[in-house]
Scaffold this motif. Structure first.
Motif, PDB file in Angstrom:
ATOM      1  N   ILE A   1       0.844  -1.204   0.000  1.00 54.89           N
ATOM      2  CA  ILE A   1       0.000   0.000   0.000  1.00 54.89           C
ATOM      3  C   ILE A   1       0.877   1.252   0.000  1.00 54.89           C
ATOM      4  O   ILE A   1       1.631   1.482   0.949  1.00 54.89           O
ATOM      5  CB  ILE A   1      -0.878   0.035   1.283  1.00 54.89           C
TER       6      ILE A   1
ATOM      7  N   MET B   1       0.492   4.763   0.419  1.00 54.46           N
ATOM      8  CA  MET B   1      -0.250   5.977   0.776  1.00 54.46           C
ATOM      9  C   MET B   1       0.650   6.948   1.540  1.00 54.46           C
ATOM     10  O   MET B   1       0.892   8.060   1.095  1.00 54.46           O
ATOM     11  CB  MET B   1      -1.476   5.625   1.634  1.00 54.46           C
ATOM     12  N   SER B   2       1.170   6.536   2.707  1.00 52.29           N
ATOM     13  CA  SER B   2       1.916   7.460   3.580  1.00 52.29           C
ATOM     14  C   SER B   2       3.197   7.961   2.920  1.00 52.29           C
ATOM     15  O   SER B   2       3.811   7.263   2.106  1.00 52.29           O
ATOM     16  CB  SER B   2       2.288   6.762   4.895  1.00 52.29           C
TER      17      SER B   2
ATOM     18  N   GLY C   1       0.825  11.409   6.653  1.00 56.89           N
ATOM     19  CA  GLY C   1       0.321  10.126   7.145  1.00 56.89           C
ATOM     20  C   GLY C   1      -1.164  10.242   7.363  1.00 56.89           C
ATOM     21  O   GLY C   1      -1.982   9.818   6.547  1.00 56.89           O
ATOM     22  N   SER C   2      -1.528  10.928   8.457  1.00 54.82           N
ATOM     23  CA  SER C   2      -2.951  11.100   8.758  1.00 54.82           C
ATOM     24  C   SER C   2      -3.643  11.957   7.716  1.00 54.82           C
ATOM     25  O   SER C   2      -4.750  11.668   7.289  1.00 54.82           O
ATOM     26  CB  SER C   2      -3.112  11.764  10.129  1.00 54.82           C
TER      27      SER C   2
ATOM     28  N   TRP D   1       6.841   3.960   5.256  1.00 53.98           N
ATOM     29  CA  TRP D   1       6.176   2.925   6.086  1.00 53.98           C
ATOM     30  C   TRP D   1       5.447   1.900   5.220  1.00 53.98           C
ATOM     31  O   TRP D   1       4.409   1.373   5.615  1.00 53.98           O
ATOM     32  CB  TRP D   1       5.164   3.536   7.082  1.00 53.98           C
TER      33      TRP D   1
ATOM     34  N   THR E   1       4.673  -1.319   4.196  1.00 58.53           N
ATOM     35  CA  THR E   1       4.889  -2.664   4.711  1.00 58.53           C
ATOM     36  C   THR E   1       5.096  -3.651   3.559  1.00 58.53           C
ATOM     37  O   THR E   1       4.302  -3.677   2.613  1.00 58.53           O
ATOM     38  CB  THR E   1       3.672  -3.090   5.562  1.00 58.53           C
TER      39      THR E   1
ATOM     40  N   THR F   1      -4.884   6.382  12.413  1.00 59.65           N
ATOM     41  CA  THR F   1      -4.675   6.419  13.866  1.00 59.65           C
ATOM     42  C   THR F   1      -6.003   6.556  14.624  1.00 59.65           C
ATOM     43  O   THR F   1      -7.028   6.942  14.066  1.00 59.65           O
ATOM     44  CB  THR F   1      -3.771   7.609  14.281  1.00 59.65           C
TER      45      THR F   1
ATOM     46  N   GLU G   1      -6.880   8.800  16.770  1.00 60.09           N
ATOM     47  CA  GLU G   1      -7.431  10.165  16.794  1.00 60.09           C
ATOM     48  C   GLU G   1      -8.193  10.458  15.497  1.00 60.09           C
ATOM     49  O   GLU G   1      -9.257  11.078  15.520  1.00 60.09           O
ATOM     50  CB  GLU G   1      -6.305  11.192  16.976  1.00 60.09           C
TER      51      GLU G   1
HETATM   52  C1  LIG Z   1       2.641  -1.323  11.520  1.00 56.97           C
HETATM   53  C2  LIG Z   1       2.375  -0.225  10.531  1.00 56.97           C
HETATM   54  C3  LIG Z   1       2.251  -0.550   9.189  1.00 56.97           C
HETATM   55  C4  LIG Z   1       2.007   0.476   8.240  1.00 56.97           C
HETATM   56  N1  LIG Z   1       1.944   0.135   6.926  1.00 56.97           N
HETATM   57  C5  LIG Z   1       1.714   1.096   5.996  1.00 56.97           C
HETATM   58  C6  LIG Z   1       1.653   0.765   4.609  1.00 56.97           C
HETATM   59  O1  LIG Z   1       1.823  -0.407   4.229  1.00 56.97           O
HETATM   60  N2  LIG Z   1       1.431   1.757   3.720  1.00 56.97           N
HETATM   61  C7  LIG Z   1       1.251   3.050   4.088  1.00 56.97           C
HETATM   62  O2  LIG Z   1       1.011   3.893   3.233  1.00 56.97           O
HETATM   63  N3  LIG Z   1       1.334   3.408   5.412  1.00 56.97           N
HETATM   64  C8  LIG Z   1       1.562   2.459   6.367  1.00 56.97           C
HETATM   65  N4  LIG Z   1       1.664   2.806   7.700  1.00 56.97           N
HETATM   66  C9  LIG Z   1       1.625   4.218   8.069  1.00 56.97           C
HETATM   67  C10 LIG Z   1       0.364   4.615   8.803  1.00 56.97           C
HETATM   68  O3  LIG Z   1      -0.758   4.589   7.981  1.00 56.97           O
HETATM   69  C11 LIG Z   1       0.652   6.002   9.373  1.00 56.97           C
HETATM   70  O4  LIG Z   1       1.662   5.856  10.347  1.00 56.97           O
HETATM   71  C12 LIG Z   1      -0.529   6.643   9.999  1.00 56.97           C
HETATM   72  O5  LIG Z   1      -1.496   6.945   9.024  1.00 56.97           O
HETATM   73  C13 LIG Z   1      -0.152   7.915  10.769  1.00 56.97           C
HETATM   74  O6  LIG Z   1       0.613   8.770   9.976  1.00 56.97           O
HETATM   75  P1  LIG Z   1       1.991   9.417  10.525  1.00 56.97           P
HETATM   76  O7  LIG Z   1       2.842   8.297  11.021  1.00 56.97           O
HETATM   77  O8  LIG Z   1       2.528  10.296   9.445  1.00 56.97           O
HETATM   78  O9  LIG Z   1       1.566  10.266  11.786  1.00 56.97           O
HETATM   79  P2  LIG Z   1       1.017  11.769  11.804  1.00 56.97           P
HETATM   80  O10 LIG Z   1      -0.039  11.930  10.773  1.00 56.97           O
HETATM   81  O11 LIG Z   1       2.190  12.696  11.777  1.00 56.97           O
HETATM   82  O12 LIG Z   1       0.333  11.801  13.239  1.00 56.97           O
HETATM   83  C14 LIG Z   1       1.112  11.886  14.450  1.00 56.97           C
HETATM   84  C15 LIG Z   1       0.122  11.914  15.604  1.00 56.97           C
HETATM   85  O13 LIG Z   1      -0.726  13.080  15.498  1.00 56.97           O
HETATM   86  C16 LIG Z   1      -2.096  12.690  15.490  1.00 56.97           C
HETATM   87  N5  LIG Z   1      -2.853  13.524  14.561  1.00 56.97           N
HETATM   88  C17 LIG Z   1      -2.515  13.811  13.279  1.00 56.97           C
HETATM   89  N6  LIG Z   1      -3.472  14.589  12.711  1.00 56.97           N
HETATM   90  C18 LIG Z   1      -4.433  14.782  13.643  1.00 56.97           C
HETATM   91  C19 LIG Z   1      -5.684  15.463  13.656  1.00 56.97           C
HETATM   92  N7  LIG Z   1      -6.132  16.108  12.581  1.00 56.97           N
HETATM   93  N8  LIG Z   1      -6.420  15.439  14.790  1.00 56.97           N
HETATM   94  C20 LIG Z   1      -5.969  14.772  15.879  1.00 56.97           C
HETATM   95  N9  LIG Z   1      -4.790  14.101  15.943  1.00 56.97           N
HETATM   96  C21 LIG Z   1      -4.043  14.095  14.835  1.00 56.97           C
HETATM   97  C22 LIG Z   1      -2.114  11.255  15.028  1.00 56.97           C
HETATM   98  O14 LIG Z   1      -3.252  10.563  15.495  1.00 56.97           O
HETATM   99  C23 LIG Z   1      -0.824  10.702  15.626  1.00 56.97           C
HETATM  100  O15 LIG Z   1      -1.033  10.313  16.961  1.00 56.97           O
HETATM  101  C24 LIG Z   1       1.899   1.823   8.664  1.00 56.97           C
HETATM  102  C25 LIG Z   1       2.035   2.126  10.028  1.00 56.97           C
HETATM  103  C26 LIG Z   1       2.268   1.130  10.946  1.00 56.97           C
HETATM  104  C27 LIG Z   1       2.410   1.504  12.394  1.00 56.97           C
END
Ligand SMILES: Cc1cc2nc3c(=O)[nH]c(=O)nc-3n(C[C@H](O)[C@H](O)[C@H](O)COP(=O)(O)OP(=O)(O)OC[C@H]3O[C@@H](n4cnc5c(N)ncnc54)[C@H](O)[C@@H]3O)c2cc1C
Length: 387
Positions: free
Chosen positions: A139, A141-142, A147-148, A172, A174, A373, A375
């Motif tokens: 996938i 996406m990130s 990410g979010s 990220w 996987t 996530t 949130e």
């Molecule tokens: C085991 C694992 C496998 C993964 N596999 C994949 C994959 O195969 N492909 C892929 O594309 N991604 C993958 N990911 C990435 C995952 O989708 C992202 O880590 C996730 O979407 C969060 O993005 P970020 O790490 O950039 O955190 P951020 O978006 O930077 O967020 C950091 C923190 O801030 C909070 N936050 C952010 N925005 C808001 C808001 N608007 N309101 C409230 N709180 C907020 C979040 O909840 C989080 O706690 C994987 C992650 C993990 C842990």
């Protein structure tokens, strides 16, 4: 799924919920027989990780039995079975700790997305190979700063003679280092400030020149994550998945598939099984806690089955899936802490319980991050409640 009583309890099996019908229960028996033969040879650690353990040979043997792409049309290699039948196979895989990572993403979301939005050529050339366990997907996406807030994707796809030129970085991702294809979200027009507009999805052959895949070692020493760098990689014109500029709505429907399955509450199941096996029935503190977990598990399963039934009826599962994922990951994240409190210093050995506890504890922080996530899910649910 069976639930075994603690050591020294009279040996009996408690059904988690009423049977789902004769055909489905026969399917369950067939899957169990197959898993009893194929899974015990894997280590406790591999079984604890289950759909995060990767074994192409295991996936091919699943495909040979018709247990990948189960709900897809036969003309594309599928088996035209129901969502509930597929659900039963998934929960048996997770309960047994089968190493299902090689086909999980393609079966769950990439294949269904291609079926819904792909060209006829894509459906015919790709889906049958997924269904037999041959092709694997990841996938995309990130990104490093995204990410979010996926609508801010920065990686770009630009039309060039005979194809699309991809640039940017996905993070990220996987199993990218093991996968054949990625379904990636790229900006085909505008800038990241345009948010939902101008995003498109592509089916990307990961062997294309100009794609570099760098593995990122996790804290627990596993090599599942990757950074995927696109340096003007040119993919075929017909790699566009669905409509140009229609990527956002496609991603939203893909995420609903990603969030609704039993892997969103069964990630700690092998640990629970080990704990029940090792528990002392004379310790009411321990048996009470295990009983509470059992009750929660039954409830979550009923909710998750409800979402599977909605999927089968073609209903929008977005919010229902978000609710189940939020409750499910909270449950599966609590288990390693609770088991630690129950067994304390006993978890310092080399027995299966200790090893499964270690793996599950390492993975647990990610349960509420992957697939969106906590949130973000709660914001989605909150917005829906206010509508
Ligand atoms: C085991 C694992 C496998 C993964 N596999 C994949 C994959 O195969 N492909 C892929 O594309 N991604 C993958 N990911 C990435 C995952 O989708 C992202 O880590 C996730 O979407 C969060 O993005 P970020 O790490 O950039 O955190 P951020 O978006 O930077 O967020 C950091 C923190 O801030 C909070 N936050 C952010 N925005 C808001 C808001 N608007 N309101 C409230 N709180 C907020 C979040 O909840 C989080 O706690 C994987 C992650 C993990 C842990």
């Amino acid at each position: 799924m069976r639930f075994y009583c603690a050591k020294n309890f009279p040996v009996k099996v408690i059904a988690l919920a009423p049977p789902l019908g004769e055909d489905i229960e026969q399917l369950r028996k067939d899957v169990r027989t197959f898993l009893a033969e194929h899974v015990p040879q894997y280590s406790a650690e591999i079984r604890a990780a289950s759909w995060m353990s990767y074994d192409r040979a295991f996936s091919r043997s699943m495909g040979a039995r018709g247990w990948i792409g189960m709900t897809w049309p036969k003309q594309y290699g599928g088996h035209e079975r129901s969502s509930l039948e597929r659900y039963v196979v998934l929960e048996e895989l997770l309960a047994a700790g089968a190493p299902s990572g090689a086909h999980w993403v393609a079966d769950r979301q990439s294949g269904p997305l291609i079926l819904r939005c792909g060209t006829e050529e894509m459906k015919q050339s790709i889906l049958p190979r997924i269904a037999c366990g041959e092709l694997t997907f990841c996938i995309g996406m990130s990104e490093p700063e995204v990410g979010s807030d996926l609508a801010s994707v920065q990686a770009r796809a630009e039309r060039v003679a005979g194809g699309w030129k991809l640039s940017g970085t996905k993070l990220w991702t996987t199993f990218a280092h093991q996968a054949d294809y990625m379904i990636g979200l790229f900006r085909t027009s505008g800038t990241s400030t345009d948010k939902h507009k101008g995003l498109s999805q592509f089916v990307i052959d990961l062997h294309t020149p100009g794609i570099e895949i760098r593995t990122i070692r996790e804290l627990g020493g596993h090599d599942n994550f990757n950074e995927v760098v696109f340096r003007d990689a040119v993919i075929r014109e017909d790699s566009l998945l669905g409509d140009e500029g229609g990527g956002w709505s496609q991603v939203v429907s893909e995420l609903a598939l990603e969030r609704s399955g039993p892997e969103r509450y069964l990630s700690s199941f092998r640990l629970l099984v080990e704990a029940i096996g090792a528990a002392d029935r004379g310790d009411s503190r321990v048996t009470t806690e295990l009983g509470i977990m059992y009750a929660e598990l039954v409830t979550l399963r009923q909710m998750s089955l409800g979402v599977a039934a909605m999927l089968g009826e073609g209903k929008d599962t977005g919010i229902a899936a978000a609710v189940v994922k939020d409750l499910g990951v909270t449950f599966e994240q609590r288990i390693p802490h609770a088991i630690h409190d129950m067994f304390g210093r006993e978890l310092l050995g080399t027995d299966d319980l200790t090893r499964v506890q270690a793996v599950t504890t390492e993975m647990a922080p990610g349960f509420s991050l992957r697939g969106g996530t906590r949130e973000i899910l709660r914001s989605l649910i909150g917005r829906e409640l206010l509508r």
